[in-house]
Design an enzyme around this catalytic site. Structure first.
Site, PDB file in Angstrom:
ATOM      1  N   LYS A 186     -39.168  12.972 -91.437  1.00 19.53           N
ATOM      2  CA  LYS A 186     -39.570  13.400 -90.086  1.00 19.53           C
ATOM      3  C   LYS A 186     -39.995  12.240 -89.190  1.00 19.53           C
ATOM      4  O   LYS A 186     -39.869  12.314 -87.977  1.00 19.53           O
ATOM      5  CB  LYS A 186     -40.673  14.446 -90.167  1.00 19.53           C
ATOM      6  N   GLU A 216     -45.051  20.941 -82.020  1.00 14.47           N
ATOM      7  CA  GLU A 216     -45.421  22.111 -82.813  1.00 14.47           C
ATOM      8  C   GLU A 216     -45.307  21.711 -84.273  1.00 14.47           C
ATOM      9  O   GLU A 216     -44.574  20.788 -84.613  1.00 14.47           O
ATOM     10  CB  GLU A 216     -44.462  23.265 -82.521  1.00 14.47           C
ATOM     11  N   SER A 242     -35.533  14.628 -99.374  1.00 12.25           N
ATOM     12  CA  SER A 242     -36.129  14.566 -98.034  1.00 12.25           C
ATOM     13  C   SER A 242     -37.599  14.182 -98.005  1.00 12.25           C
ATOM     14  O   SER A 242     -38.072  13.649 -97.006  1.00 12.25           O
ATOM     15  CB  SER A 242     -35.915  15.898 -97.309  1.00 12.25           C
TER      16      SER A 242
HETATM   17  C1  LIG Z   1     -39.882  19.550 -92.706  1.00 12.99           C
HETATM   18  C2  LIG Z   1     -39.211  19.233 -93.968  1.00 12.99           C
HETATM   19  C3  LIG Z   1     -37.927  19.748 -94.284  1.00 12.99           C
HETATM   20  C4  LIG Z   1     -37.204  20.743 -93.420  1.00 12.99           C
HETATM   21  O1  LIG Z   1     -36.858  20.300 -92.143  1.00 12.99           O
HETATM   22  P1  LIG Z   1     -35.380  19.951 -91.731  1.00 12.99           P
HETATM   23  O2  LIG Z   1     -35.453  19.816 -90.255  1.00 12.99           O
HETATM   24  O3  LIG Z   1     -34.498  21.088 -92.171  1.00 12.99           O
HETATM   25  O4  LIG Z   1     -35.008  18.688 -92.396  1.00 12.99           O
HETATM   26  C5  LIG Z   1     -37.331  19.339 -95.462  1.00 12.99           C
HETATM   27  N1  LIG Z   1     -37.942  18.494 -96.317  1.00 12.99           N
HETATM   28  C6  LIG Z   1     -39.159  17.983 -96.058  1.00 12.99           C
HETATM   29  C7  LIG Z   1     -39.775  17.058 -97.044  1.00 12.99           C
HETATM   30  C8  LIG Z   1     -39.833  18.329 -94.878  1.00 12.99           C
HETATM   31  O5  LIG Z   1     -41.052  17.828 -94.634  1.00 12.99           O
END
Ligand SMILES: *Cc1c(COP(=O)(O)O)cnc(C)c1O
Length: 418
Positions: free
Chosen positions: A100, A122, A393
């Site tokens: 993010k 948000e 992610s």
């Molecule tokens: C917020 C988040 C997501 C989901 O958000 P996307 O916009 O779909 O990428 C996925 N993995 C992690 C670790 C997150 O913090």
């Protein structure tokens, strides 16, 4: 309702096929047009790119590594018949622990260049709030984060982080007091303060040009991964896989490989307690076409078109909409979308910890939960062992309480050393 868009994507500007657009109050149209112009003139320009990429390198820690997951590959495929190489793109090693920050730093830097004096955002779980508060502290802009009152309570550590980073957290008491209500309040604030304020949207969703802007700021994931895998393996992966909430880490990953028609693209969303239970967030698998937060996309709604509550054990996937480009990629068949349940995600997180020494985020665990199935599909299609690349992610420190509540981390898993 205004729906005047213009950009260079697809036949209709601002649309991905029949999805996307700009379904917002008239008062926001000038700000969205300004942002669209800024996307073209500033974000895609050499000066911004150099400055932003400098921050990514020296502050975020990019490029993030590409890790070969041999023990996980053997655990999913003991005979080594289906999986040849399994690569992990390590967004968990970004500053703040997830992808993010790539988007937040880019948007706050852009806002500064546009002369904005205030940032709003948000947040659901608080991850995007923390990333935005971090970027604002680093670049010296005041930050206010809208967060559902329920989430303020369940995500106390992230509220404390935002406070420590100097951000103001506004608890939203309307509706279900969760993410979609926080988004509504942030949009309301933006309508009132649009001249001075930039709204830092946290995923590849919302009205045009946000889905394009966020995808551009996250494509660093896929672009890096493509270069790294070519260097390490000398070939492209057969498939790339990412979890899908709003869809930003997935679209960022896909961008690196979309032009390579031989690379299959997979997104995995959250089926929560199962699709028949109604308690899920599988928008692409089980949703319908509708309008949410300024964009025509797939949504969870009832027969009257009212938006339904989403459910997922992972707060980052707990959203009743999805970025419009994913709805279009599903409609054209370029990308495939599967779903994984709460229980399957927990099992995948346990597996990653034991086989690779990685405590991953619950969101991320959904992508890993379908990896065995994806390997089988691709193996049967190509009739040879396949190379897979998964975007990891985020890290799982934030989810430790949930893992513990579900029996992980109580005693040595798997009965100790094997
Ligand atoms: C917020 C988040 C997501 C989901 O958000 P996307 O916009 O779909 O990428 C996925 N993995 C992690 C670790 C997150 O913090």
């Amino acid at each position: 309702m205004a729906d005047a868009t213009s950009s260079s994507t697809g036949a209709r500007p601002g649309y991905f096929g029949e999805f996307g657009g700009r379904f917002v109050a008239e008062t926001l149209v000038p700000a969205l047009s300004e942002l669209e112009q800024a996307y073209q003139d500033i974000v895609l320009g050499a000066e911004f790119q150099a400055e932003w990429r400098g921050l990514l390198e020296h502050y975020v820690g990019r490029p993030t590594p590409l890790t070969l997951a041999e023990r996980l590959a053997r655990s999913l495929d003991p005979d080594g018949k289906m999986i040849r190489n399994l690569w992990l793109k390590r967004e968990d090693l970004c500053h703040t622990g997830a992808h993010k920050i790539n988007n937040a730093l880019g948007q706050v830097l852009l806002a500064k260049k546009l002369g904005k004096s205030r940032i709003i955002a948000e947040t659901g779980a608080g991850q995007h709030g923390v990333a935005t508060a971090t970027a604002c502290a680093m670049l010296g802009l005041p930050c206010e984060v809208y967060m559902g009152a329920v989430d303020v309570e369940r995500q106390a550590p992230n509220v404390a982080r935002m406070h420590m980073l100097g951000a103001k957290v506004i608890a939203v008491e309307s509706g279900s007091r969760t993410l979609k209500d926080a988004m509504n309040e942030a949009l309301r604030d933006w309508v009132t303060n649009v001249r001075t304020t930039h709204y830092c949207v946290g995923s590849a969703a919302g009205p045009h040009p946000y889905p394009l802007l966020v995808a551009e700021l996250q494509r660093v994931i896929g672009d890096e991964a493509r270069t790294q895998v070519l260097e390490r393996a000398g070939r492209l992966p057969d498939a790339v896989v990412a979890c899908v909430g709003g869809g930003s880490n997935a679209i960022g990953t896909f961008r690196g490989f979309q032009q390579d028609q031989e690379v299959a693209l997979y997104g995995v969303e959250a089926s929560g307690e199962g699709i028949p239970s109604g308690k899920h967030a599988a928008t692409l698998t089980a949703g319908r076409v509708g309008v949410l937060h300024g964009s025509r996309t797939k949504v969870l709604s009832d027969d009257d078109g009212q938006i339904l509550e989403a459910h997922s054990i992972s707060a980052g996937l707990d959203y009743p909409g999805v970025g419009p480009e994913h709805a279009a990629l599903q409609a054209t068949g370029r990308a495939h979308y599967l779903a994984a349940s709460d229980e399957e995600a927990l099992a995948a997180a346990a597996e990653l910890a034991l086989s690779e020494g990685l405590i991953i985020a619950l969101e991320t665990a959904h992508a890993f939960a379908r990896l065995g199935d994806i390997a089988r599909i691709e193996f049967e299609h190509r009739k040879r062992p396949v190379d897979l690349l998964v975007t990891l992610s985020g890290r799982g420190d934030k989810d430790l309480a949930t893992y513990t509540a579900h029996g992980l981390g109580q005693r040595p898993a798997g009965g100790g050393a094997a």
